[in-house]
Motif scaffolding. Structure first.
Motif, mmCIF file in Angstrom:
data_model
loop_
_atom_site.group_PDB
_atom_site.id
_atom_site.type_symbol
_atom_site.label_atom_id
_atom_site.label_comp_id
_atom_site.label_asym_id
_atom_site.label_seq_id
_atom_site.Cartn_x
_atom_site.Cartn_y
_atom_site.Cartn_z
ATOM 1 N N ILE A 454 0.848 -1.200 0.000
ATOM 2 C CA ILE A 454 0.000 0.000 0.000
ATOM 3 C C ILE A 454 0.890 1.259 0.000
ATOM 4 O O ILE A 454 0.638 2.205 -0.755
ATOM 5 N N ALA A 455 1.947 1.252 0.802
ATOM 6 C CA ALA A 455 2.844 2.422 0.831
ATOM 7 C C ALA A 455 3.447 2.664 -0.548
ATOM 8 O O ALA A 455 3.533 3.812 -1.014
ATOM 9 N N GLN A 456 3.856 1.596 -1.233
ATOM 10 C CA GLN A 456 4.448 1.758 -2.571
ATOM 11 C C GLN A 456 3.424 2.333 -3.549
ATOM 12 O O GLN A 456 3.743 3.184 -4.373
ATOM 13 N N ASN A 457 2.199 1.865 -3.454
ATOM 14 C CA ASN A 457 1.152 2.387 -4.345
ATOM 15 C C ASN A 457 0.821 3.840 -4.039
ATOM 16 O O ASN A 457 0.601 4.628 -4.955
ATOM 17 N N GLU A 458 0.777 4.162 -2.746
ATOM 18 C CA GLU A 458 0.418 5.525 -2.358
ATOM 19 C C GLU A 458 1.467 6.535 -2.804
ATOM 20 O O GLU A 458 1.181 7.719 -2.928
ATOM 21 N N ALA A 459 2.690 6.058 -3.025
ATOM 22 C CA ALA A 459 3.743 6.967 -3.481
ATOM 23 C C ALA A 459 3.616 7.256 -4.978
ATOM 24 O O ALA A 459 4.359 8.075 -5.522
ATOM 25 N N GLN A 460 2.674 6.589 -5.647
ATOM 26 C CA GLN A 460 2.463 6.800 -7.090
ATOM 27 C C GLN A 460 1.371 7.849 -7.305
ATOM 28 O O GLN A 460 0.515 8.047 -6.443
ATOM 29 N N THR A 461 1.396 8.472 -8.465
ATOM 30 C CA THR A 461 0.314 9.428 -8.743
ATOM 31 C C THR A 461 -1.006 8.698 -8.944
ATOM 32 O O THR A 461 -2.068 9.208 -8.628
ATOM 33 N N LYS A 462 -0.933 7.469 -9.473
ATOM 34 C CA LYS A 462 -2.174 6.683 -9.646
ATOM 35 C C LYS A 462 -2.062 5.341 -8.940
ATOM 36 O O LYS A 462 -1.663 4.346 -9.553
ATOM 37 N N PRO A 463 -2.392 5.316 -7.640
ATOM 38 C CA PRO A 463 -2.300 4.030 -6.939
ATOM 39 C C PRO A 463 -3.316 3.033 -7.491
ATOM 40 O O PRO A 463 -4.376 3.430 -7.993
ATOM 41 N N ALA A 464 -2.975 1.753 -7.395
ATOM 42 C CA ALA A 464 -3.928 0.707 -7.802
ATOM 43 C C ALA A 464 -5.088 0.698 -6.807
ATOM 44 O O ALA A 464 -4.927 1.140 -5.666
ATOM 45 N N PRO A 465 -6.268 0.206 -7.224
ATOM 46 C CA PRO A 465 -7.388 0.139 -6.272
ATOM 47 C C PRO A 465 -6.999 -0.661 -5.024
ATOM 48 O O PRO A 465 -6.298 -1.673 -5.126
ATOM 49 N N THR A 466 -7.449 -0.176 -3.875
ATOM 50 C CA THR A 466 -7.065 -0.789 -2.599
ATOM 51 C C THR A 466 -7.343 -2.294 -2.586
ATOM 52 O O THR A 466 -6.506 -3.088 -2.146
ATOM 53 N N ALA A 467 -8.527 -2.696 -3.062
ATOM 54 C CA ALA A 467 -8.884 -4.121 -3.023
ATOM 55 C C ALA A 467 -7.921 -4.944 -3.879
ATOM 56 O O ALA A 467 -7.609 -6.089 -3.546
ATOM 57 N N HIS A 468 -7.442 -4.363 -4.988
ATOM 58 C CA HIS A 468 -6.502 -5.095 -5.845
ATOM 59 C C HIS A 468 -5.171 -5.296 -5.121
ATOM 60 O O HIS A 468 -4.546 -6.360 -5.221
ATOM 61 N N VAL A 469 -4.732 -4.260 -4.402
ATOM 62 C CA VAL A 469 -3.470 -4.378 -3.658
ATOM 63 C C VAL A 469 -3.633 -5.422 -2.545
ATOM 64 O O VAL A 469 -2.733 -6.222 -2.281
ATOM 65 N N ALA A 470 -4.816 -5.430 -1.930
ATOM 66 C CA ALA A 470 -5.073 -6.418 -0.870
ATOM 67 C C ALA A 470 -5.034 -7.835 -1.441
ATOM 68 O O ALA A 470 -4.471 -8.755 -0.830
ATOM 69 N N ALA A 471 -5.613 -8.011 -2.628
ATOM 70 C CA ALA A 471 -5.587 -9.339 -3.267
ATOM 71 C C ALA A 471 -4.144 -9.732 -3.600
ATOM 72 O O ALA A 471 -3.730 -10.873 -3.377
ATOM 73 N N LEU A 472 -3.389 -8.770 -4.113
ATOM 74 C CA LEU A 472 -1.981 -9.031 -4.442
ATOM 75 C C LEU A 472 -1.219 -9.474 -3.187
ATOM 76 O O LEU A 472 -0.432 -10.429 -3.226
ATOM 77 N N ALA A 473 -1.459 -8.783 -2.072
ATOM 78 C CA ALA A 473 -0.762 -9.132 -0.818
ATOM 79 C C ALA A 473 -1.100 -10.567 -0.407
ATOM 80 O O ALA A 473 -0.215 -11.334 -0.010
ATOM 81 N N SER A 474 -2.374 -10.955 -0.539
ATOM 82 C CA SER A 474 -2.771 -12.325 -0.156
ATOM 83 C C SER A 474 -2.097 -13.348 -1.047
ATOM 84 O O SER A 474 -1.689 -14.411 -0.579
ATOM 85 N N VAL A 475 -2.013 -13.039 -2.330
ATOM 86 C CA VAL A 475 -1.384 -13.982 -3.269
ATOM 87 C C VAL A 475 0.106 -14.126 -2.952
ATOM 88 O O VAL A 475 0.638 -15.246 -2.904
ATOM 89 N N ILE A 476 0.774 -13.006 -2.702
ATOM 90 C CA ILE A 476 2.216 -13.064 -2.385
ATOM 91 C C ILE A 476 2.428 -13.855 -1.091
ATOM 92 O O ILE A 476 3.348 -14.677 -0.975
ATOM 93 N N HIS A 477 1.547 -13.626 -0.117
ATOM 94 C CA HIS A 477 1.617 -14.335 1.166
ATOM 95 C C HIS A 477 1.508 -15.847 0.935
ATOM 96 O O HIS A 477 2.345 -16.627 1.411
ATOM 97 N N SER A 478 0.493 -16.250 0.175
ATOM 98 C CA SER A 478 0.273 -17.676 -0.069
ATOM 99 C C SER A 478 1.423 -18.272 -0.894
ATOM 100 O O SER A 478 1.928 -19.351 -0.572
ATOM 101 N N ASN A 479 1.842 -17.544 -1.928
ATOM 102 C CA ASN A 479 2.931 -18.067 -2.765
ATOM 103 C C ASN A 479 4.243 -18.163 -1.983
ATOM 104 O O ASN A 479 5.049 -19.062 -2.225
ATOM 105 N N SER A 480 4.460 -17.247 -1.046
ATOM 106 C CA SER A 480 5.682 -17.299 -0.227
ATOM 107 C C SER A 480 5.680 -18.560 0.619
ATOM 108 O O SER A 480 6.731 -19.151 0.872
ATOM 109 N N ALA A 481 4.496 -18.969 1.061
ATOM 110 C CA ALA A 481 4.403 -20.212 1.834
ATOM 111 C C ALA A 481 4.619 -21.419 0.928
ATOM 112 O O ALA A 481 5.301 -22.371 1.299
ATOM 113 N N LEU A 482 4.047 -21.354 -0.279
ATOM 114 C CA LEU A 482 4.187 -22.491 -1.203
ATOM 115 C C LEU A 482 5.641 -22.688 -1.634
ATOM 116 O O LEU A 482 6.058 -23.804 -1.938
ATOM 117 N N LEU A 483 6.394 -21.573 -1.664
ATOM 118 C CA LEU A 483 7.808 -21.686 -2.063
ATOM 119 C C LEU A 483 8.605 -22.498 -1.046
ATOM 120 O O LEU A 483 9.671 -23.012 -1.342
#
Ligand SMILES: NC(=O)C1=CN([C@@H]2O[C@H](COP(=O)(O)OP(=O)(O)OC[C@H]3O[C@@H](n4cnc5c(N)ncnc54)[C@H](OP(=O)(O)O)[C@@H]3O)[C@@H](O)[C@H]2O)[C@@H](O)CC1
Ligand SMILES: [K+]
Length: 509
Positions: A454-483
């Motif tokens: 979220i901090a990285q997105n907020e530093a952009q002029t056009k942040p991605a929609p909050t829900a999309h960033v939340a979904a991305l975080a969940s995917v990275i979390h799950s994939n980090s476990a699968l690794l």
């Protein structure tokens, strides 16, 4: 984006076609043909075994009977067992005409079968399987653990097509063949019971545009769009600064895990608000972090993360700072319940704030909301009482939406399928197959990832929609476990943290 609709909306969509005077039954014929094709293909893994069709009283059973008729014509050995108060008349006639065999449930020998077609209940189901159907499914369930493949027609019977609620007993499917579009269970709480989902088109799909999806799933290219990738002219401040107010003397681990997770997302800088002796621990584990002891209001950040492992008065004040801040806040653990108090005193939050409860924390939040903000509660929920944790787990889609509507914030409700609800009523879901993730500390890692993204997105002029960033975080979390050993063995939170940079690199491709 992959969309799923309520069973009710799909029925509404079908209605004008199936009630038209000229209707010739073609929709069911196409559906049954699709079911047959997938069944025949799946049966290749169980060649030489018989196929059992479980037939309910409605059109779902009709699909099953017509599919069985096609299978008979191809020379497969098929038996059907009727489990409803009646059976689809034309379907049963066609099946019998093709020489189809009906067997009595009492004489059922599960060991004869390699494939079961579950066509007991579809979109017309009300509640779970009754009586004989429940008994038969219970018997077969113990067998499917061994060797029988299951193909569900439309939805696994016993699963609610509108909510995804699971009424046991349900036969877990290896493949679910659905029609027109995915339904809620295929992308929600019942997803792990559906197996691989195959959508058979019936030729009326363009009418879907008239309906709002009930829940959606982002595809990889959409997830990538929510990831901020640095360019040659970026520096630490253009990459975003996350302020972290997590952990306590009692729970220092939450501070260490959330902070390291945040750093590992590639955020420009992490500023950590110290309580007690946390500074030395934080700096030993993550020397990249800048610790501060002054008031958080004096810090310049793009996003706040508060609540994980937070106990004591100092952290309570910190949570209030995060809630009051103009920057988005990730509100985890203790901050979730505190938000109910905040909202009743100050009004709803902005959508770019994110609550990250598990079902137990959401229960607490909703109990507080129903008590403290009764008029808002009544407007959104009506006379119903706050749900129990079990009720939330059975209908996470609904309760995540309610929580978002009540708080104004985006709500990320954690689970094997995570639901992310926005106040506009839209819901995204993320599936995780990393079941070893369910350990203490795992949530702290997710909140840290989310803070960093979220901090990285907020530093952009056009942040991605909050829900999309939340979904991305969940995917990275799950994939980090699968690794970590492919998710096939334990994945302690510390191991997940270490895999975040690699998970991000893989995701970016
Ligand atoms: N529309 C179309 O043209 C198309 C529809 N298609 C197919 O039709 C399916 C929907 O068919 P549907 O509407 O007949 O409902 P469905 O789920 O088969 O059964 C409902 C019946 O079961 C009963 N029942 C209810 N709850 C129960 C329970 N808990 N336990 C036990 N019994 C229960 C109840 O009867 P009751 O016994 O209560 O009188 C009710 O009549 C859909 O999923 C798809 O597969 C496709 O072919 C594409 C074209
Ligand atoms: K079914």
């Amino acid at each position: 984006m992959i969309n799923a609709y309520t069973a009710e909306d799909i029925r509404r969509l079908e209605e004008p076609y199936v009630t038209a005077e000229t209707y010739d039954g073609s929709l069911m014929r196409k559906a049954a043909y699709g079911l047959y094709k997938h069944a025949a293909q799946l049966h290749e893994q169980r060649a030489d075994s018989r196929i059992l069709v479980l037939v309910g009283s409605g059109n779902n059973g009709g699909d099953g009977l017509y599919a069985a008729t096609h299978l008979l014509a191809d020379g497969f050995a098929v038996d059907a067992v009727l489990l409803g108060s009646r059976a689809h008349t034309e379907g049963l006639e066609a099946y019998k005409d093709a020489g189809g065999n009906l067997i009595d449930p009492d004489s059922l020998d599960p060991s004869a079968y390699g494939l079961i077609i579950d066509a007991i209940l579809g979109t017309g189901a009300r509640g779970g399987l009754r009586d004989e159907a429940a008994t038969v499914v219970n018997r077969l369930r113990t067998e499917t653990d061994r060797d029988i493949l299951v193909i569900a027609c439309d939805v696994p019977s016993g699963v609610d097509g509108n909510t995804g609620a699971v009424h046991q007993p349900v036969l877990p499917a290896d493949v679910t063949v659905t029609f027109i579009a995915r339904k809620v269970p295929h992308l929600s709480a019942a997803e792990h019971l559906c197996g691989r989902v195959e959508v058979v088109e019936l030729g009326i799909e363009e009418d879907l545009a008239k309906y709002e999806p009930a829940v959606s799933r982002l595809e990889i290219h959409e997830l990538r769009q929510a990831m901020v990738v640095p360019g040659p002219y970026d520096h630490k401040y253009t990459r975003g600064v996350c302020g972290i107010l997590t952990g306590s003397e009692e729970y220092p681990g939450a501070a260490l895990l959330s902070t390291q997770a945040c750093v590992n997302t590639g955020v420009g800088m992490v500023r950590f608000g110290v309580v007690g002796q946390l500074a030395s621990m934080i700096n030993l584990r993550t020397p990249e972090v800048v610790c501060f002891t002054s008031s958080p209001e004096e810090q310049h950040v793009q996003a706040w993360l508060a609540g994980s492992g937070a106990t004591g008065e100092a952290r309570e004040r910190d949570i209030d700072v995060a809630l009051a801040a103009s920057e988005p806040a990730i509100l985890d653990a203790a901050a979730v319940a505190r938000t109910a108090q905040w909202v009743s005193d100050n009004g709803v939050l902005e959508t770019n704030n994110i609550l990250t409860p598990h079902a137990g924390e959401l229960e607490e939040f909703l109990v507080w909301m129903s008590a403290l903000s009764y008029s808002t509660w009544h407007r959104v929920v009506g006379d119903e009482k706050a749900p129990t944790r079990a009720e939330i787990e059975n209908d996470p889609l609904r309760w995540a939406k309610v929580a978002s509507s009540l708080s104004g914030a985006t709500v990320l409700l954690k689970g094997a399928v995570t639901h992310i609800a926005s106040p506009d009523g839209k819901v995204l879901s993320v599936r995780s197959d990393a079941h070893y993730l369910a350990t203490a500390g795992s949530g702290d890692v997710l909140s840290g990832i989310l803070g960093g993204l979220i901090a990285q997105n907020e530093a952009q002029t056009k942040p991605a929609p909050t829900a999309h960033v939340a979904a991305l975080a969940s995917v990275i979390h799950s994939n980090s476990a699968l690794l970590n050993n492919g998710g096939k063995g334990p994945t302690p939170a510390s191991a997940i943290v270490d895999n975040i940079p690699t998970a991000i690199a893989y995701l970016l491709g």
